[in-house]
Design an enzyme around this catalytic site. Sequence first.
Site, PDB file in Angstrom:
ATOM      1  N   GLU A 155       0.831  -1.212   0.000  1.00  0.00           N
ATOM      2  CA  GLU A 155       0.000   0.000   0.000  1.00  0.00           C
ATOM      3  C   GLU A 155       0.868   1.267   0.000  1.00  0.00           C
ATOM      4  O   GLU A 155       0.575   2.228   0.714  1.00  0.00           O
ATOM      5  CB  GLU A 155      -0.970  -0.006   1.186  1.00  0.00           C
ATOM      6  CG  GLU A 155      -2.013  -1.104   1.081  1.00  0.00           C
ATOM      7  CD  GLU A 155      -3.075  -1.031   2.159  1.00  0.00           C
ATOM      8  OE1 GLU A 155      -4.246  -1.333   1.858  1.00  0.00           O
ATOM      9  OE2 GLU A 155      -2.742  -0.675   3.305  1.00  0.00           O
ATOM     10  N   GLU A 237      -6.815  -7.496  -0.867  1.00  0.00           N
ATOM     11  CA  GLU A 237      -7.354  -7.475   0.497  1.00  0.00           C
ATOM     12  C   GLU A 237      -8.838  -7.168   0.411  1.00  0.00           C
ATOM     13  O   GLU A 237      -9.246  -6.010   0.304  1.00  0.00           O
ATOM     14  CB  GLU A 237      -6.672  -6.415   1.370  1.00  0.00           C
ATOM     15  CG  GLU A 237      -5.251  -6.718   1.746  1.00  0.00           C
ATOM     16  CD  GLU A 237      -4.680  -5.687   2.721  1.00  0.00           C
ATOM     17  OE1 GLU A 237      -5.479  -4.931   3.332  1.00  0.00           O
ATOM     18  OE2 GLU A 237      -3.451  -5.642   2.866  1.00  0.00           O
TER      19      GLU A 237
END
Length: 589
Positions: A155, A237
């Site tokens: 991320e 995710e």
Amino acid sequence: MKFEIREDFYLNDRPFKILSGAIHYFRIHPDDWYHSLYNLKALGFNTVETYIPWNLHEPKKGDFRSQGILDFERFLTLAQELGLYAIVRPSPYICAEWEWGGLPAWLLEENVRVRSTDPNFIKHVDDYYARLIPILAKHQLSQGGNILMVQVENEYGSYGEEKAYLRIVKNIMEKYGLEGPFFTSDGPWRATLRAGSLIADDVLVTGNFGSKATLNFKQMQDFFDEYGKKWPLMCMEFWDGWFNRWGEEVIRRDPEELADAVMECIELGSINLYMFHGGTNFGFMNGCSARGQKDLPQVTSYDYDAILDEAGNPTPKFYALQKRLKERLPDLVTFQPLTKKAIAFEQVALVNKVSLFNVLENVSDAKISFYPLRMEELGQNTGYVLYQTQIERDKEGAERLRIIDARDRIQIYADDAHVITQYQEEIGEDITVDLNHHKTDIKILVENMGRVNYGHKLEASTQKKGLGRGLMADLHFIGNWKNYRLPLESVSEIDFSKEWQSHQPAFYQYHFTLDNLADTYLDMTGFGKGVVFVNNINIGRFWEKGPILTLYVPKGYLKKGENEIVVFETEGRYKEHIIFTDKPKIEKL
């Protein structure tokens, strides 16, 4: 065995839909790895995903560890034996609601800019990967293993946009034997995808979200189209629940609504459920959220309202999702999950208690300094530090004191009597203390409640713990300190023959005998705040703030015959008996 990324995922030249679930080996007792992995296979999934936390594998610079709960090789082998492929995310940073996002605290003393091309930071990453990556390389598909893909960073588009850094991380992985394919994962909107990806380097881009797959995949597809990429869509995710913070309501998601959202995602692409089994933040490994200037530490349980509960048993989400999968994919092989039963053992009586102040010399060696030393300067990563000095009385009556720059929670004692407790947002405010003697002994217990794991406050300047610039009396800083390290890595040296005094931090010892072993939960109602050791293993923090008032104890931390529980409690609140339960106790706030 060959895995490729073209317009779709291909395994041995046949289209392959990745149905993956996240299981973090480091949050689950090794005896329970098989149970969790079996249940992932039982759901009908074909892949397991895990992070690898740098701060556990290298808790001290140069000290690489991979035994016991850190034996990821055994975890990957178990998965392969069950017919599961693996996705591995060995980034320097993992987030994961984990202490400092997986970055080791010793970096705070290394004068580095984390997650950047800072040569000092890169040198430490290279040294760590030199030990880690060759082990992972043995488990690649090309070597007869089960690793499908490997993530570069994590991320990063929610933090920076330094492509050179991402390339260096990838290059170091390749240098030590990883062949890929590689991928990045970020939020599914253009800003994070642009900042955090290596799309120009042909590294697969995946997205993270927990609903609205059609909308989120469209944003990702639009980004692919900008660069002429014909890639499969994958949610790396898919958030099927959420984590919890102290003093906030437990977050729950409706199982049927979740099943609808998951199936929408699977219709369009591949998926990794985050989490399939959340597990537990054992020890001091819980992370911390940052909301503005306020830090919000997360709880010990990482139940996450996931597909399996904290102990690894199937929840209603498991059955709702399995039913929907069987209807939509009739050829998918599914079967009944494993379950295990927790036991509420008989309550256990207190056998000994002793105040922290009376055993300091047993549990720590004082380091003398004129100004107080931060936790990291003391060579300590997590836990507590106790600071001791004396203040000389300069006038009759009360003295105004202030603590300057301490993190995260402080308790001040004057001649061993509790004066005040302050949290980060209160530290720096005036404290009034009556100095009744010519010299007053001052003790300050500082707790690291968990370093921030996400966002702008990852920088070293905000994550150093302990007593910072120090204590001020009147208008000047006080000197001459004893600094007591309290990492509480063990409680075996506690001398319970010494004195206990009320309203002080203390250790409480309980003994019990077991003939049969099973998972259980400790009900910490009646205690204030602290941590619990079961047979000298720190199973995590408790806090009367809730919402979760129990601590999960895996069967693997118990033994037949004599067992010991030691509670370190900081508020002076304890119980004559410890109560076991067979399920979590969650308070409605």
